[in-house]
Design a protein around this motif. Structure first.
Motif, mmCIF file in Angstrom:
data_model
loop_
_atom_site.group_PDB
_atom_site.id
_atom_site.type_symbol
_atom_site.label_atom_id
_atom_site.label_comp_id
_atom_site.label_asym_id
_atom_site.label_seq_id
_atom_site.Cartn_x
_atom_site.Cartn_y
_atom_site.Cartn_z
ATOM 1 N N TRP A 120 8.858 5.097 0.530
ATOM 2 C CA TRP A 120 8.626 4.139 1.608
ATOM 3 C C TRP A 120 7.571 3.103 1.222
ATOM 4 O O TRP A 120 6.740 2.721 2.066
ATOM 5 C CB TRP A 120 8.183 4.843 2.893
ATOM 6 C CG TRP A 120 9.245 5.616 3.591
ATOM 7 C CD1 TRP A 120 9.359 6.972 3.632
ATOM 8 C CD2 TRP A 120 10.333 5.107 4.388
ATOM 9 N NE1 TRP A 120 10.457 7.335 4.384
ATOM 10 C CE2 TRP A 120 11.065 6.205 4.866
ATOM 11 C CE3 TRP A 120 10.757 3.816 4.735
ATOM 12 C CZ2 TRP A 120 12.198 6.072 5.663
ATOM 13 C CZ3 TRP A 120 11.885 3.680 5.543
ATOM 14 C CH2 TRP A 120 12.581 4.797 5.988
ATOM 15 N N ILE B 186 1.144 5.157 0.133
ATOM 16 C CA ILE B 186 0.452 6.395 0.505
ATOM 17 C C ILE B 186 1.461 7.549 0.597
ATOM 18 O O ILE B 186 1.248 8.635 0.068
ATOM 19 C CB ILE B 186 -0.262 6.208 1.874
ATOM 20 C CG1 ILE B 186 -1.286 5.073 1.776
ATOM 21 C CG2 ILE B 186 -0.921 7.510 2.335
ATOM 22 C CD1 ILE B 186 -1.869 4.624 3.100
ATOM 23 N N THR B 187 2.600 7.297 1.234
ATOM 24 C CA THR B 187 3.529 8.356 1.629
ATOM 25 C C THR B 187 4.221 9.031 0.440
ATOM 26 O O THR B 187 4.621 8.363 -0.514
ATOM 27 C CB THR B 187 4.590 7.754 2.589
ATOM 28 O OG1 THR B 187 3.892 7.138 3.665
ATOM 29 C CG2 THR B 187 5.532 8.798 3.129
ATOM 30 N N GLU C 148 2.875 11.547 18.641
ATOM 31 C CA GLU C 148 2.288 12.867 18.930
ATOM 32 C C GLU C 148 0.854 12.962 18.420
ATOM 33 O O GLU C 148 -0.006 13.575 19.060
ATOM 34 C CB GLU C 148 3.124 13.988 18.288
ATOM 35 C CG GLU C 148 4.517 14.161 18.871
ATOM 36 C CD GLU C 148 5.531 13.142 18.343
ATOM 37 O OE1 GLU C 148 5.162 12.277 17.515
ATOM 38 O OE2 GLU C 148 6.690 13.189 18.796
ATOM 39 N N ILE D 140 0.875 -1.180 0.000
ATOM 40 C CA ILE D 140 0.000 0.000 0.000
ATOM 41 C C ILE D 140 0.905 1.220 0.000
ATOM 42 O O ILE D 140 1.808 1.342 0.832
ATOM 43 C CB ILE D 140 -1.025 -0.006 1.161
ATOM 44 C CG1 ILE D 140 -2.029 1.150 0.980
ATOM 45 C CG2 ILE D 140 -0.380 0.052 2.522
ATOM 46 C CD1 ILE D 140 -3.355 0.925 1.677
ATOM 47 N N PRO E 14 4.065 16.175 4.551
ATOM 48 C CA PRO E 14 4.010 15.481 5.850
ATOM 49 C C PRO E 14 2.897 14.436 5.812
ATOM 50 O O PRO E 14 1.719 14.767 5.868
ATOM 51 C CB PRO E 14 3.708 16.585 6.874
ATOM 52 C CG PRO E 14 3.434 17.819 6.095
ATOM 53 C CD PRO E 14 3.638 17.571 4.646
ATOM 54 N N SER E 15 3.285 13.182 5.678
ATOM 55 C CA SER E 15 2.303 12.142 5.378
ATOM 56 C C SER E 15 1.533 11.675 6.605
ATOM 57 O O SER E 15 0.618 10.859 6.493
ATOM 58 C CB SER E 15 2.998 10.979 4.668
ATOM 59 O OG SER E 15 3.637 11.473 3.499
ATOM 60 N N SER E 16 1.895 12.200 7.798
ATOM 61 C CA SER E 16 1.071 11.943 8.988
ATOM 62 C C SER E 16 -0.338 12.458 8.755
ATOM 63 O O SER E 16 -1.283 11.993 9.383
ATOM 64 C CB SER E 16 1.634 12.677 10.211
ATOM 65 O OG SER E 16 2.876 12.179 10.550
ATOM 66 N N THR F 123 6.772 -0.091 1.090
ATOM 67 C CA THR F 123 7.265 -1.370 1.609
ATOM 68 C C THR F 123 6.766 -2.544 0.776
ATOM 69 O O THR F 123 5.570 -2.638 0.495
ATOM 70 C CB THR F 123 6.818 -1.558 3.076
ATOM 71 O OG1 THR F 123 7.307 -0.473 3.834
ATOM 72 C CG2 THR F 123 7.337 -2.875 3.662
HETATM 73 C C1 LIG Z 1 10.090 1.321 7.885
HETATM 74 C C2 LIG Z 1 8.992 2.150 7.315
HETATM 75 C C3 LIG Z 1 8.053 1.531 6.503
HETATM 76 C C4 LIG Z 1 7.041 2.295 5.912
HETATM 77 N N1 LIG Z 1 6.158 1.686 5.057
HETATM 78 C C5 LIG Z 1 5.249 2.427 4.391
HETATM 79 C C6 LIG Z 1 4.388 1.836 3.411
HETATM 80 O O1 LIG Z 1 4.420 0.636 3.160
HETATM 81 N N2 LIG Z 1 3.522 2.640 2.749
HETATM 82 C C7 LIG Z 1 3.455 3.976 2.982
HETATM 83 O O2 LIG Z 1 2.646 4.649 2.348
HETATM 84 N N3 LIG Z 1 4.251 4.581 3.914
HETATM 85 C C8 LIG Z 1 5.142 3.831 4.625
HETATM 86 N N4 LIG Z 1 5.970 4.427 5.548
HETATM 87 C C9 LIG Z 1 5.902 5.868 5.758
HETATM 88 C C10 LIG Z 1 5.232 6.231 7.064
HETATM 89 O O3 LIG Z 1 3.875 5.871 7.029
HETATM 90 C C11 LIG Z 1 5.455 7.749 7.278
HETATM 91 O O4 LIG Z 1 6.825 7.933 7.526
HETATM 92 C C12 LIG Z 1 4.608 8.260 8.416
HETATM 93 O O5 LIG Z 1 3.248 8.290 8.053
HETATM 94 C C13 LIG Z 1 5.031 9.695 8.829
HETATM 95 O O6 LIG Z 1 5.011 10.531 7.727
HETATM 96 P P1 LIG Z 1 6.299 11.465 7.453
HETATM 97 O O7 LIG Z 1 7.501 10.604 7.421
HETATM 98 O O8 LIG Z 1 5.984 12.278 6.242
HETATM 99 O O9 LIG Z 1 6.424 12.390 8.733
HETATM 100 P P2 LIG Z 1 5.654 13.773 9.030
HETATM 101 O O10 LIG Z 1 4.199 13.627 8.722
HETATM 102 O O11 LIG Z 1 6.403 14.855 8.368
HETATM 103 O O12 LIG Z 1 5.814 13.864 10.597
HETATM 104 C C14 LIG Z 1 7.126 14.063 11.170
HETATM 105 C C15 LIG Z 1 6.981 14.144 12.671
HETATM 106 O O13 LIG Z 1 6.223 15.285 13.019
HETATM 107 C C16 LIG Z 1 5.537 15.060 14.223
HETATM 108 N N5 LIG Z 1 4.090 15.277 14.015
HETATM 109 C C17 LIG Z 1 3.346 14.918 12.947
HETATM 110 N N6 LIG Z 1 2.052 15.278 13.120
HETATM 111 C C18 LIG Z 1 1.981 15.902 14.327
HETATM 112 C C19 LIG Z 1 0.934 16.483 15.096
HETATM 113 N N7 LIG Z 1 -0.340 16.498 14.641
HETATM 114 N N8 LIG Z 1 1.240 17.015 16.307
HETATM 115 C C20 LIG Z 1 2.524 16.991 16.785
HETATM 116 N N9 LIG Z 1 3.540 16.453 16.105
HETATM 117 C C21 LIG Z 1 3.283 15.891 14.902
HETATM 118 C C22 LIG Z 1 5.818 13.599 14.631
HETATM 119 O O14 LIG Z 1 6.887 13.581 15.551
HETATM 120 C C23 LIG Z 1 6.238 12.963 13.324
HETATM 121 O O15 LIG Z 1 7.078 11.834 13.495
HETATM 122 C C24 LIG Z 1 6.964 3.689 6.170
HETATM 123 C C25 LIG Z 1 7.901 4.293 7.016
HETATM 124 C C26 LIG Z 1 8.902 3.547 7.578
HETATM 125 C C27 LIG Z 1 9.911 4.230 8.451
#
Ligand SMILES: Cc1cc2nc3c(=O)[nH]c(=O)nc-3n(C[C@H](O)[C@H](O)[C@H](O)COP(=O)(O)OP(=O)(O)OC[C@H]3O[C@@H](n4cnc5c(N)ncnc54)[C@H](O)[C@@H]3O)c2cc1C
Length: 409
Positions: free
Chosen positions: A168, A136-137, A386, A134, A142-144, A170
């Motif tokens: 990412w 998404i990222t 968070e 899947i 910021p994929s959170s 996977t």
């Molecule tokens: C080993 C691994 C496997 C993965 N596998 C997949 C996959 O198969 N498919 C896929 O789509 N993605 C995958 N991902 C990606 C993962 O889902 C994202 O890294 C995750 O959703 C965070 O998104 P970002 O890295 O863009 O961090 P950001 O969204 O930029 O967030 C960075 C940091 O900001 C802080 N933060 C975020 N939101 C808030 C808030 N509301 N309040 C306070 N602080 C906050 C947190 O500390 C967070 O860690 C994988 C990641 C890893 C490391």
């Protein structure tokens, strides 16, 4: 609410424990050796093919899928102790087709995919013939917060056309992976929760290519590596949409309750393995004429670990109970609490086990370092700590406000 597993689950637990002892733990070193020697690191090494065939033949397969999907039909709380046991090894869940991503994607397709997509991908996934990813990222978003994601999925007559980059992704590079579930924008002008859709893209579709592999503290997690995924005018029929156009956000939230609880069970499994290794090591390591386990600091670490694991397990079982009796929405706070509690607990327990193992603890000679690296990721993926703390706090504030308003009449 009972903490006693049913007779059916007790029997399965016994069989899973035997399978782990006889085949899975002994396979760990072989798995690493075969991968190190492999020309192609992005496919199951022979030992994993063997483990999966054996698990399937013994009926230790698809525990959490409903019977109509050829699964064993276990409820979440029935699956909890089994999932925990499988995760005592990094190989257990994959061997039994129970990796969280696999279960989540099968359930997603079952609920929302059209018949053709189910026949082409879902049933082969259930049978273990293929795997899925899947995606998404995105790198620059910021994929959170998935509502911010920008990857375009353009409608062109009877097709969707995808052009852009994901990161990412996977398992997308793994040879057994045949399905990419890709999340992107189908209507940039819609309300932010209705902009995105999810489409099924065959991994072999013209225009799909693979880029840089990301490592996790140096681990590449082969064969299920995390890599960039490129789409250059990739065309799929409109029947490959999963659910309705614009329902992408709602759908990816759909299965998260289950997978977050399952991730918690995995954290407990890793912590249990760490305690077992810590106790054995500290009993056998003689320092200053007596075993490490005679020292107060070690007793304290073992006791803390047992208390923290049991707390987390009870929280997870309570959460599974609420999901089963009142639905996922009623358990929103508890699911978020588990998502924070479990990996942080596991990291603390693993850290103690690593510490008492000395140099061996950070080396490749125990599974502790790899388990620590995996648990560290769980604090970020599927919602960072968070984000979940914010959910817990907002629900708590509104509960308290309602209680005050009620008391004030
Ligand atoms: C080993 C691994 C496997 C993965 N596998 C997949 C996959 O198969 N498919 C896929 O789509 N993605 C995958 N991902 C990606 C993962 O889902 C994202 O890294 C995750 O959703 C965070 O998104 P970002 O890295 O863009 O961090 P950001 O969204 O930029 O967030 C960075 C940091 O900001 C802080 N933060 C975020 N939101 C808030 C808030 N509301 N309040 C306070 N602080 C906050 C947190 O500390 C967070 O860690 C994988 C990641 C890893 C490391």
């Amino acid at each position: 609410m009972s903490f006693e597993p049913s007779e059916k689950v007790k029997k399965l637990l016994g069989r899973v424990a035997e399978f782990m002892d006889a085949y899975v733990y002994p396979a760990e070193a072989v798995f690493e050796e075969q991968l190190a020697a492999a020309k192609n690191r992005y496919k199951y090494p022979p030992i994993m093919v063997e483990l999966r065939a054996r698990a399937k033949a013994e009926g230790l397969w698809n525990f959490a899928l409903p019977e109509r999907l050829s699964g064993l039909g276990l409820s979440l709380s029935e699956f909890a102790p089994i999932s925990e046991l499988l995760q005592r090894s990094e190989l257990g869940a994959e061997a039994c087709n129970c990796y969280p991503g696999t279960i989540g994607n099968i359930l997603l397709l079952d609920s929302f995919a059209g018949e053709d997509v189910k026949q082409q991908f879902m049933w082969p996934m259930i049978e273990g013939k293929i795997r899925s990813c899947i995606s998404i990222t995105e790198a620059d978003v910021p994929s959170s917060d998935p509502t911010q994601l920008k990857f375009p999925i353009r409608r062109d007559g009877g097709d969707y056309v995808l052009t852009g980059k994901k990161v990412w992704a996977t398992a997308s590079l793994q040879e057994e992976c045949e399905l990419l579930l890709v999340f992107g924008v189908t209507d940039p002008n819609a309300e932010r929760h209705a902009r995105h859709s999810l489409v099924a893209v065959p991994r072999s579709a013209p225009g799909v290519s693979f880029g840089r592999i990301e490592t996790v503290f140096g681990y590449d997690h082969a064969p299920y590596v995390h890599n960039e995924l490129f789409f250059d005018n990739v065309r799929v029929p409109s029947s490959n949409i999963i659910g309705k156009e614009g329902a992408g956000f709602a759908m990816i939230q759909h299965g998260l309750g289950f997978s977050r609880i399952q991730l918690g069970m995995h954290s407990i499994g890793s912590a249990e393995r760490a305690v077992a290794l810590m106790c054995q090591w500290c009993d056998e390591r003689i320092i200053g004429g007596k075993p490490l386990s005679d020292r107060g600091v070690v007793l304290d670490a073992i006791a803390r670990s047992r208390i923290e694991i049991d707390q987390a397990r009870q929280m997870l079982l309570k959460t599974a109970y609420i999901v089963e009796t009142h639905g996922t929405k009623a358990a929103r706070s508890e699911i978020a609490q588990c998502k924070v509690l479990a990996p942080n607990m596991a990291l603390a327990v693993l850290d103690r086990a690593i510490q008492f193992h000395g140099g061996a603890g950070v080396s490749q000679h125990t599974p502790l370092a790899a388990m620590w690296a995996y648990q560290r990721v769980v604090r970020i993926g599927e919602g960072a700590d968070e984000v979940h703390r914010e959910t817990v706090a907002k629900l708590e504030l509104s509960r308290q406000r309602e209680a005050r308003a009620k008391a004030a009449g």
